[in-house]
Design an enzyme around this catalytic site. Structure first.
Site, PDB file in Angstrom:
ATOM      1  N   SER A 142     -16.783  13.300  -0.223  1.00 35.76           N
ATOM      2  CA  SER A 142     -15.619  14.179  -0.274  1.00 35.76           C
ATOM      3  C   SER A 142     -14.679  13.690  -1.363  1.00 35.76           C
ATOM      4  O   SER A 142     -14.635  12.481  -1.646  1.00 35.76           O
ATOM      5  CB  SER A 142     -14.880  14.144   1.068  1.00 35.76           C
ATOM      6  OG  SER A 142     -13.623  14.784   0.957  1.00 35.76           O
ATOM      7  N   TYR A 155     -10.763   8.708   7.280  1.00 29.94           N
ATOM      8  CA  TYR A 155     -11.743   9.615   6.670  1.00 29.94           C
ATOM      9  C   TYR A 155     -11.990   9.232   5.212  1.00 29.94           C
ATOM     10  O   TYR A 155     -13.135   9.153   4.759  1.00 29.94           O
ATOM     11  CB  TYR A 155     -11.236  11.053   6.798  1.00 29.94           C
ATOM     12  CG  TYR A 155     -12.217  12.088   6.286  1.00 29.94           C
ATOM     13  CD1 TYR A 155     -13.404  12.334   6.963  1.00 29.94           C
ATOM     14  CD2 TYR A 155     -11.946  12.817   5.129  1.00 29.94           C
ATOM     15  CE1 TYR A 155     -14.312  13.287   6.495  1.00 29.94           C
ATOM     16  CE2 TYR A 155     -12.838  13.779   4.662  1.00 29.94           C
ATOM     17  CZ  TYR A 155     -14.016  14.008   5.356  1.00 29.94           C
ATOM     18  OH  TYR A 155     -14.911  14.945   4.891  1.00 29.94           O
TER      19      TYR A 155
HETATM   20  N1  LIG Z   1     -14.598  20.915   5.566  1.00 27.77           N
HETATM   21  C1  LIG Z   1     -14.164  20.261   4.491  1.00 27.77           C
HETATM   22  O1  LIG Z   1     -13.075  20.566   3.934  1.00 27.77           O
HETATM   23  C2  LIG Z   1     -14.997  19.159   3.894  1.00 27.77           C
HETATM   24  C3  LIG Z   1     -14.617  18.664   2.639  1.00 27.77           C
HETATM   25  C4  LIG Z   1     -15.357  17.637   2.071  1.00 27.77           C
HETATM   26  C5  LIG Z   1     -16.467  17.136   2.710  1.00 27.77           C
HETATM   27  N2  LIG Z   1     -16.829  17.639   3.925  1.00 27.77           N
HETATM   28  C6  LIG Z   1     -18.034  17.072   4.572  1.00 27.77           C
HETATM   29  O2  LIG Z   1     -18.991  18.090   4.727  1.00 27.77           O
HETATM   30  C7  LIG Z   1     -19.812  17.788   5.866  1.00 27.77           C
HETATM   31  C8  LIG Z   1     -19.834  19.001   6.796  1.00 27.77           C
HETATM   32  O3  LIG Z   1     -18.512  19.179   7.288  1.00 27.77           O
HETATM   33  P1  LIG Z   1     -17.999  20.564   7.897  1.00 27.77           P
HETATM   34  O4  LIG Z   1     -16.670  20.825   7.301  1.00 27.77           O
HETATM   35  O5  LIG Z   1     -19.040  21.583   7.821  1.00 27.77           O
HETATM   36  O6  LIG Z   1     -17.718  20.092   9.398  1.00 27.77           O
HETATM   37  P2  LIG Z   1     -18.107  20.745  10.799  1.00 27.77           P
HETATM   38  O7  LIG Z   1     -17.975  22.215  10.752  1.00 27.77           O
HETATM   39  O8  LIG Z   1     -17.327  19.987  11.803  1.00 27.77           O
HETATM   40  O9  LIG Z   1     -19.665  20.404  10.923  1.00 27.77           O
HETATM   41  C9  LIG Z   1     -20.090  19.083  11.037  1.00 27.77           C
HETATM   42  C10 LIG Z   1     -21.505  19.112  11.559  1.00 27.77           C
HETATM   43  O10 LIG Z   1     -21.952  17.737  11.705  1.00 27.77           O
HETATM   44  C11 LIG Z   1     -22.498  17.605  13.000  1.00 27.77           C
HETATM   45  N3  LIG Z   1     -22.371  16.257  13.529  1.00 27.77           N
HETATM   46  C12 LIG Z   1     -21.243  15.552  13.756  1.00 27.77           C
HETATM   47  N4  LIG Z   1     -21.551  14.375  14.294  1.00 27.77           N
HETATM   48  C13 LIG Z   1     -22.898  14.330  14.418  1.00 27.77           C
HETATM   49  C14 LIG Z   1     -23.816  13.390  14.898  1.00 27.77           C
HETATM   50  N5  LIG Z   1     -23.402  12.210  15.400  1.00 27.77           N
HETATM   51  N6  LIG Z   1     -25.132  13.667  14.851  1.00 27.77           N
HETATM   52  C15 LIG Z   1     -25.558  14.851  14.363  1.00 27.77           C
HETATM   53  N7  LIG Z   1     -24.751  15.807  13.899  1.00 27.77           N
HETATM   54  C16 LIG Z   1     -23.427  15.536  13.926  1.00 27.77           C
HETATM   55  C17 LIG Z   1     -21.691  18.563  13.850  1.00 27.77           C
HETATM   56  O11 LIG Z   1     -22.366  18.798  15.054  1.00 27.77           O
HETATM   57  P3  LIG Z   1     -21.543  19.150  16.392  1.00 27.77           P
HETATM   58  O12 LIG Z   1     -21.435  20.622  16.334  1.00 27.77           O
HETATM   59  O13 LIG Z   1     -22.420  18.647  17.474  1.00 27.77           O
HETATM   60  O14 LIG Z   1     -20.234  18.433  16.311  1.00 27.77           O
HETATM   61  C18 LIG Z   1     -21.607  19.770  12.930  1.00 27.77           C
HETATM   62  O15 LIG Z   1     -22.751  20.561  12.989  1.00 27.77           O
HETATM   63  C19 LIG Z   1     -19.215  16.539   6.495  1.00 27.77           C
HETATM   64  O16 LIG Z   1     -19.921  15.406   6.054  1.00 27.77           O
HETATM   65  C20 LIG Z   1     -17.803  16.525   5.959  1.00 27.77           C
HETATM   66  O17 LIG Z   1     -17.246  15.227   5.962  1.00 27.77           O
HETATM   67  C21 LIG Z   1     -16.129  18.643   4.535  1.00 27.77           C
END
Ligand SMILES: NC(=O)c1ccc[n+]([C@@H]2O[C@H](COP(=O)([O-])OP(=O)(O)OC[C@H]3O[C@@H](n4cnc5c(N)ncnc54)[C@H](OP(=O)(O)O)[C@@H]3O)[C@@H](O)[C@H]2O)c1
Length: 262
Positions: A142, A155
């Site tokens: 990120s 984070y």
């Molecule tokens: N959203 C942003 O602005 C942003 C920006 C930069 C980077 N990112 C990165 O992009 C990635 C996806 O994020 P997102 O925004 O799509 O978040 P999200 O909607 O919360 O999705 C995260 C996913 O990871 C899964 N997960 C969490 N813990 C887990 C575990 N222990 N084992 C297996 N699966 C697990 C969650 O499953 P559950 O449904 O079971 O929780 C969910 O499907 C992350 O690495 C995040 O740090 C996000």
């Protein structure tokens, strides 16, 4: 985007947010998909949506913080759809770090999922990739890991750790035919960012937009991939800023950005 030959792509964190949107985009482009998530219900809904594609297999209850489970999940995927050309380690957790309660347990969870969880997923597919001298690892870091961000110390630390971990692995893996891409998304509207008490509306990408960028990173295999452009430029500026100037800026920006006490 030009069509590439289909590849076998394993994705963690596939049931929600960016992972889910990316799975849908990759399936549309004809790739074979191995989907993993700990959320069985979310994966069921996604699998239902992907009925149009015969080349998808989902493994429920694949918690990336449990190495044994991740290894079992990848073994099942390998038996069902073949060994992976690409691993996209998308599973992640986020959250704010606010004073006075630092919530060190939240830091531990972020390090466990965002760093160790990625290492476990890599470990599960790496021996095969090295044996085949072929593979592409995509880690979702990120821009928040560029610097220690106010309210996001835990984070930021987890994503900075992931970035340097992948950087450290890169040279030795390259010699063995395995490429690493580190992806740095800006803000995306998902469960992770939902509910953040911003004082003013923040421009965010939709997960589908983020997925379109990710597809590009998966298919082109750059070393680093930052998106969108405006965020990439702004964050690069912040990254190069001297520490004292950065502190001065954050000291002023901090109290105005969120509705919670700084
Ligand atoms: N959203 C942003 O602005 C942003 C920006 C930069 C980077 N990112 C990165 O992009 C990635 C996806 O994020 P997102 O925004 O799509 O978040 P999200 O909607 O919360 O999705 C995260 C996913 O990871 C899964 N997960 C969490 N813990 C887990 C575990 N222990 N084992 C297996 N699966 C697990 C969650 O499953 P559950 O449904 O079971 O929780 C969910 O499907 C992350 O690495 C995040 O740090 C996000």
């Amino acid at each position: 985007m030009s069509r590439r030959p289909p590849e076998t792509i394993y994705l963690t964190g596939a049931s929600r947010g960016i992972g889910r949107a990316t799975a849908l985009a990759l399936a549309e482009r004809g790739h074979r998909l191995g989907l993993m998530d700990r959320d069985a219900e979310g994966l069921n809904i996604l699998a239902e949506q992907l009925r149009f594609s015969e080349r998808v297999h989902a493994v429920r209850c694949a918690d990336v913080t449990d190495l044994g489970t991740v290894r079992c999940a990848t073994a099942e995927l390998e038996a069902e759809i073949g060994p992976p050309d690409v691993l996209v380690a998308c599973a992640g957790v986020g959250g704010l770090t606010l004073l006075p309660d630092l919530q060190p347990e939240a830091l531990q969870s972020m390090l466990q999922v965002n760093v160790v969880g990625v290492a476990y997923a890599i470990d599960a597919v790496l021996p095969g990739m090295i044996e085949r001298s072929h593979g592409h690892l995509v880690g979702i870091s990120s821009v928040a890991g560029y610097r220690g961000m106010p309210w996001m110390a835990s984070y930021s630390a987890s994503k900075a750790a992931l970035t340097t971990y992948l950087e450290g692995l890169r040279p030795a893996l390259k010699r063995r035919g395995v490429t690493i891409t580190t992806v740095y998304p800006g803000f995306v509207r998902t469960a992770m960012t939902e509910g953040t008490p911003f004082r003013r509306p923040i421009r965010m990408m939709e997960p589908e937009q983020a997925a379109a960028y990710l597809v590009r990173a998966i298919e082109r295999k750059p070393r680093d991939f930052v998106f969108p452009l405006g965020t990439a430029l702004g964050m690069e500026f912040l990254r190069r800023m001297p520490g004292r100037v950065y502190d001065w800026m954050m000291d002023r920006a901090g109290p105005n950005a969120l509705t919670v006490e700084f």
